[in-house]
Design a protein around this motif. Structure first.
Motif, PDB file in Angstrom:
ATOM      1  N   LYS A 121      -3.875  -5.047  -7.255  1.00 59.59           N
ATOM      2  CA  LYS A 121      -4.955  -5.088  -7.832  1.00 59.59           C
ATOM      3  C   LYS A 121      -5.395  -4.518  -8.448  1.00 59.59           C
ATOM      4  O   LYS A 121      -6.586  -4.736  -7.105  1.00 59.59           O
ATOM      5  N   GLN A 122      -5.935  -3.131  -9.425  1.00 63.66           N
ATOM      6  CA  GLN A 122      -7.182  -2.378  -9.780  1.00 63.66           C
ATOM      7  C   GLN A 122      -7.925  -3.339 -10.858  1.00 63.66           C
ATOM      8  O   GLN A 122      -7.302  -2.392 -11.556  1.00 63.66           O
ATOM      9  N   GLY A 123      -9.494  -3.657 -10.557  1.00 63.81           N
ATOM     10  CA  GLY A 123      -9.843  -3.810 -11.883  1.00 63.81           C
ATOM     11  C   GLY A 123      -9.302  -4.563 -12.328  1.00 63.81           C
ATOM     12  O   GLY A 123      -8.835  -4.758 -14.163  1.00 63.81           O
ATOM     13  N   GLY A 124      -8.528  -5.571 -12.415  1.00 68.41           N
ATOM     14  CA  GLY A 124      -7.695  -6.521 -12.993  1.00 68.41           C
ATOM     15  C   GLY A 124      -5.965  -6.726 -13.370  1.00 68.41           C
ATOM     16  O   GLY A 124      -5.447  -7.107 -13.760  1.00 68.41           O
ATOM     17  N   ILE A 125      -5.727  -5.389 -12.780  1.00 66.41           N
ATOM     18  CA  ILE A 125      -4.403  -5.137 -13.696  1.00 66.41           C
ATOM     19  C   ILE A 125      -3.933  -4.565 -12.168  1.00 66.41           C
ATOM     20  O   ILE A 125      -4.528  -3.868 -11.468  1.00 66.41           O
ATOM     21  N   TRP A 126      -2.349  -4.587 -12.325  1.00 68.97           N
ATOM     22  CA  TRP A 126      -1.102  -4.395 -11.436  1.00 68.97           C
ATOM     23  C   TRP A 126      -1.428  -3.328 -10.974  1.00 68.97           C
ATOM     24  O   TRP A 126      -0.460  -2.827 -12.068  1.00 68.97           O
ATOM     25  N   LYS A 127      -0.685  -1.810  -9.827  1.00 71.36           N
ATOM     26  CA  LYS A 127      -0.584  -1.091 -10.408  1.00 71.36           C
ATOM     27  C   LYS A 127       0.890  -0.874  -8.816  1.00 71.36           C
ATOM     28  O   LYS A 127       0.600  -1.268  -7.892  1.00 71.36           O
ATOM     29  N   LEU A 128       1.687   0.012  -9.563  1.00 68.02           N
ATOM     30  CA  LEU A 128       2.819   0.326  -8.377  1.00 68.02           C
ATOM     31  C   LEU A 128       2.556   1.069  -7.668  1.00 68.02           C
ATOM     32  O   LEU A 128       1.881   2.093  -7.943  1.00 68.02           O
ATOM     33  N   GLY A 129       1.281   0.400  -6.417  1.00 70.94           N
ATOM     34  CA  GLY A 129       1.698   1.786  -4.749  1.00 70.94           C
ATOM     35  C   GLY A 129       2.721   2.521  -4.673  1.00 70.94           C
ATOM     36  O   GLY A 129       2.906   2.678  -3.045  1.00 70.94           O
ATOM     37  N   LEU A 130       4.211   0.906  -4.191  1.00 73.62           N
ATOM     38  CA  LEU A 130       4.776   1.884  -2.873  1.00 73.62           C
ATOM     39  C   LEU A 130       6.161   1.233  -4.066  1.00 73.62           C
ATOM     40  O   LEU A 130       6.105   0.151  -3.716  1.00 73.62           O
ATOM     41  N   LEU A 131       7.516   1.877  -3.502  1.00 72.74           N
ATOM     42  CA  LEU A 131       8.957   1.752  -4.157  1.00 72.74           C
ATOM     43  C   LEU A 131       9.586   2.727  -3.691  1.00 72.74           C
ATOM     44  O   LEU A 131      10.053   3.921  -3.095  1.00 72.74           O
ATOM     45  N   SER A 132      10.701   1.481  -2.613  1.00 70.29           N
ATOM     46  CA  SER A 132      11.442   2.322  -1.423  1.00 70.29           C
ATOM     47  C   SER A 132      12.730   0.765  -1.266  1.00 70.29           C
ATOM     48  O   SER A 132      12.663   0.200  -1.523  1.00 70.29           O
ATOM     49  N   PHE A 133      13.488   2.323  -1.203  1.00 69.06           N
ATOM     50  CA  PHE A 133      14.723   1.847  -1.301  1.00 69.06           C
ATOM     51  C   PHE A 133      15.818   1.596  -0.231  1.00 69.06           C
ATOM     52  O   PHE A 133      16.114   2.755   0.891  1.00 69.06           O
TER      53      PHE A 133
END
Length: 157
Positions: free
Chosen positions: A136-148
């Motif tokens: 969460k940056q500046g009140g917004i969620w950002k995807l930092g990792l997607l791992s399968f």
């Protein structure tokens, strides 16, 4: 007496097998409001990936995000390019289990899914445990990792 013990043993084993089946008799999960926000964001992400909606995905993916696949790992720009070109087309994610753990401004979501995808023109279905890390940056969620992580199936053994 021996027959009773064997019968009880079989009943206990049958019950364990029944309750260990994916989705069998599981109560719906109760998420907090913040956890539900992450679950909903993840569901939106799967839909955007299916729709090849790179505009929405580029808003969601952190510029420094990492994507870990069976064939390697890469960053945000390459992942968006692969989705846009159809190199990997995430057609449908059947979600079977979801858990969320929020630690300060980081959310860790685990999905057990069956993913129907088209890779290099070939349609494939694989069972995965997917790890998604949101920041969460500046009140917004950002995807930092997607791992399968591909799961073993009975036929793999």
């Amino acid at each position: 007496m021996k027959t009773i013990i064997i019968g009880l043993f079989l009943m206990v084993m049958s019950a364990q097998l029944l309750y260990s089946q994916p989705g069998a008799n599981r109560a719906p999960q109760n998420f907090t409001e913040a956890e539900q926000e992450i679950v909903d964001l993840s569901k939106d992400k799967w839909q955007w990936m299916s729709d090849k909606n790179v505009d929405e995905l580029s808003k969601l993916f952190h510029a420094k995000a990492e994507f870990v696949h069976m064939g390697g790992h890469w960053g945000t720009e390459q992942e968006l390019g692969i989705i846009k070109s159809g190199g990997i087309w995430y057609k449908k994610a059947d979600i079977h289990e979801v858990s969320v753990n929020i630690i300060d401004n980081t959310a860790i979501l685990l999905n057990r899914i069956d993913l129907l995808a088209e890779v290099g023109g070939n349609e494939v279905t694989n069972p995965f445990e997917v790890t998604e890390v949101y920041i969460k940056q500046g009140g917004i969620w950002k995807l930092g990792l997607l791992s399968f992580t591909r799961l073993m199936t009975p036929g793999d053994r």
